[in-house]
Scaffold this active site. Structure first.
Site, PDB file in Angstrom:
ATOM      1  N   TYR A   1      36.420 -44.732 -46.865  1.00  0.00           N
ATOM      2  CA  TYR A   1      35.416 -44.674 -45.800  1.00  0.00           C
ATOM      3  C   TYR A   1      35.783 -45.701 -44.740  1.00  0.00           C
ATOM      4  O   TYR A   1      36.523 -46.659 -45.002  1.00  0.00           O
ATOM      5  CB  TYR A   1      34.002 -44.939 -46.340  1.00  0.00           C
TER       6      TYR A   1
ATOM      7  N   CYS B   1      31.121 -53.995 -54.295  1.00  0.00           N
ATOM      8  CA  CYS B   1      30.030 -54.828 -53.823  1.00  0.00           C
ATOM      9  C   CYS B   1      28.870 -54.806 -54.824  1.00  0.00           C
ATOM     10  O   CYS B   1      28.843 -54.019 -55.760  1.00  0.00           O
ATOM     11  CB  CYS B   1      29.542 -54.339 -52.460  1.00  0.00           C
TER      12      CYS B   1
ATOM     13  N   HIS C   1      24.624 -56.517 -50.599  1.00  0.00           N
ATOM     14  CA  HIS C   1      24.036 -55.853 -49.426  1.00  0.00           C
ATOM     15  C   HIS C   1      23.167 -54.668 -49.839  1.00  0.00           C
ATOM     16  O   HIS C   1      23.217 -54.189 -50.989  1.00  0.00           O
ATOM     17  CB  HIS C   1      25.138 -55.387 -48.467  1.00  0.00           C
TER      18      HIS C   1
END
Length: 392
Positions: free
Chosen positions: A281, A318, A300
């Site tokens: 991505y 992440c 996040h």
């Protein structure tokens, strides 16, 4: 080298034959009149013999009078500021003796000209408040050959006293040295770094460009406990758990999407951040992004993984939270906060960016000082995974 010879040359006189034995009033210079390759930070003075100094001035090539101080007995005048590189400085004034006899002060010397100058940047600003895992980082813009000399010029003062050590990490954008306490900082510690680098020889003809200082404070204790098998993340502030979030970690089916185990450090945060992990991505907008390593790991918000948060790990590396939970955690995050990730198959290491200090055991860390008994321990780096821009 010439600079050392100049500094050892001793004092010089403009009195002619006879030197100090001459009964006439005269001046003696340190370094000697006519000296070359003088360090711009060396002690520099003029002394009166058989008299007292009057109207002493040391002048730069541009005509600027250099700051200095006259002794109480008016016998010695000492330079009170660093001089420039590669410049000729000229003395003037008089030595007044008895019976109205006086002798003009005449002489000059030249400071050394470096082959190059090296700048240094401290990552913690004056007045900044940082987390309990923040190292002090001095980043140089070029390779430092004489690391021991530079390290001796770096003074860390803490209140309360804190055990710590410098360690030289691999040169990737120029030499860099980190000072880390043995254990996390005590909250409220006041820290001062005084880097006396101007005029210092770095080796190979390079010299320090400027001095640098930083005065900062350690904030509250906040530790993120991040156990990948639990699919949860706790935020522990001053010993109390203030948040217990459902999260999703790296899927872990290949090396690129394994969230690294080890003590990460919060380095920056963005309310909005474009993340990329080619070829998977590019420029995906994420909210409430707190960076915890330079390999692309963030804490996040990710609405797309909410269904997996708390039950399975599906991310590209992440730590994903719901938008609401990420918004709650974001304002509490501070540069230097530790994020302790556990339970994954790959440890955080030098391959993951600049801040892996806490993955190095204390004895090894101390051996990475240029002033250690047997300096030279190194850490190796391999290509970073996941991608540097973001892990999602």
């Amino acid at each position: 080298m010439l600079s050392a010879i100049a500094l050892l040359a001793g004092c010089g006189s403009n009195s002619g034959p006879g030197g100090a034995a001459n009964a006439e009033p005269h001046a003696e210079f340190d370094p000697a009149a006519g000296a070359e390759d003088v360090s711009p930070v060396a002690p520099i003075s003029v002394k009166a013999e058989n008299g007292t100094l009057q109207n002493v001035v040391l002048t730069s090539p541009s005509g600027k009078a250099i700051a200095g101080k006259l002794s109480n007995d008016a016998k010695t005048w000492t330079v009170g500021e660093p001089l420039g590189y590669g410049a000729k400085y000229t003395w003037s004034g008089t030595v007044a003796g008895k019976d109205n006899k006086s002798t003009p002060i005449e002489g000059s010397f030249t400071t050394l000209t470096p082959d190059s100058t090296t700048s240094a940047q401290i990552q913690i600003a004056d007045g900044q408040e940082v987390g309990i895992a923040a190292p002090i980082i001095v980043q140089f813009n070029a390779h430092v050959e004489d690391k021991a000399a530079v390290e001796k010029a770096l003074k860390v003062t803490t209140d309360p006293p804190t055990t710590g050590s410098w360690a030289w990490l691999p040169d990737d954008r120029g030499s860099r040295v980190h000072w880390r306490p043995q254990n996390y900082w005590t909250p409220g510690t006041k820290v001062k770094l005084d880097a006396k680098l101007y005029g210092l020889s770095y080796g190979d003809g390079a010299y320090g460009e400027t001095d640098a200082t930083s005065n900062f404070t350690i904030g509250r204790s906040q530790i993120v406990k991040a156990s990948a098998p639990s699919h949860r993340m706790q935020v522990v502030r001053d010993g109390e758990t203030v948040f217990d979030f459902a999260v999703s970690y790296g899927e872990g089916n290949e090396a690129r999407n394994v969230t690294r185990s080890g003590v990460h450090v919060v380095t920056e945060k963005h309310e909005d951040f474009l993340m990329s992990n080619p070829p998977f991505y590019t420029n995906v907008r994420e909210r409430w992004a707190v960076r915890i390593s330079n390999n692309g790991e963030f804490i996040h918000a990710n609405p797309e993984s909410v269904g997996a948060q708390g039950s399975s790990n599906v991310t590209n590396g992440c730590i994903n939270l719901s938008p609401e939970d990420a918004a709650a955690y974001f304002p509490t995050a501070l540069y230097g906060d530790p994020v302790e990730v556990t339970g994954t198959s790959i440890p955080l290491s030098a391959s993951d960016g600049d801040l892996y200090d806490w993955t190095i055991d204390w004895d090894t860390w101390k051996s990475m000082s240029a002033l250690a008994d047997n300096p030279g321990a190194t850490v190796s780096a391999t290509p970073r995974t996941p991608a540097p821009a973001g892990g999602n």
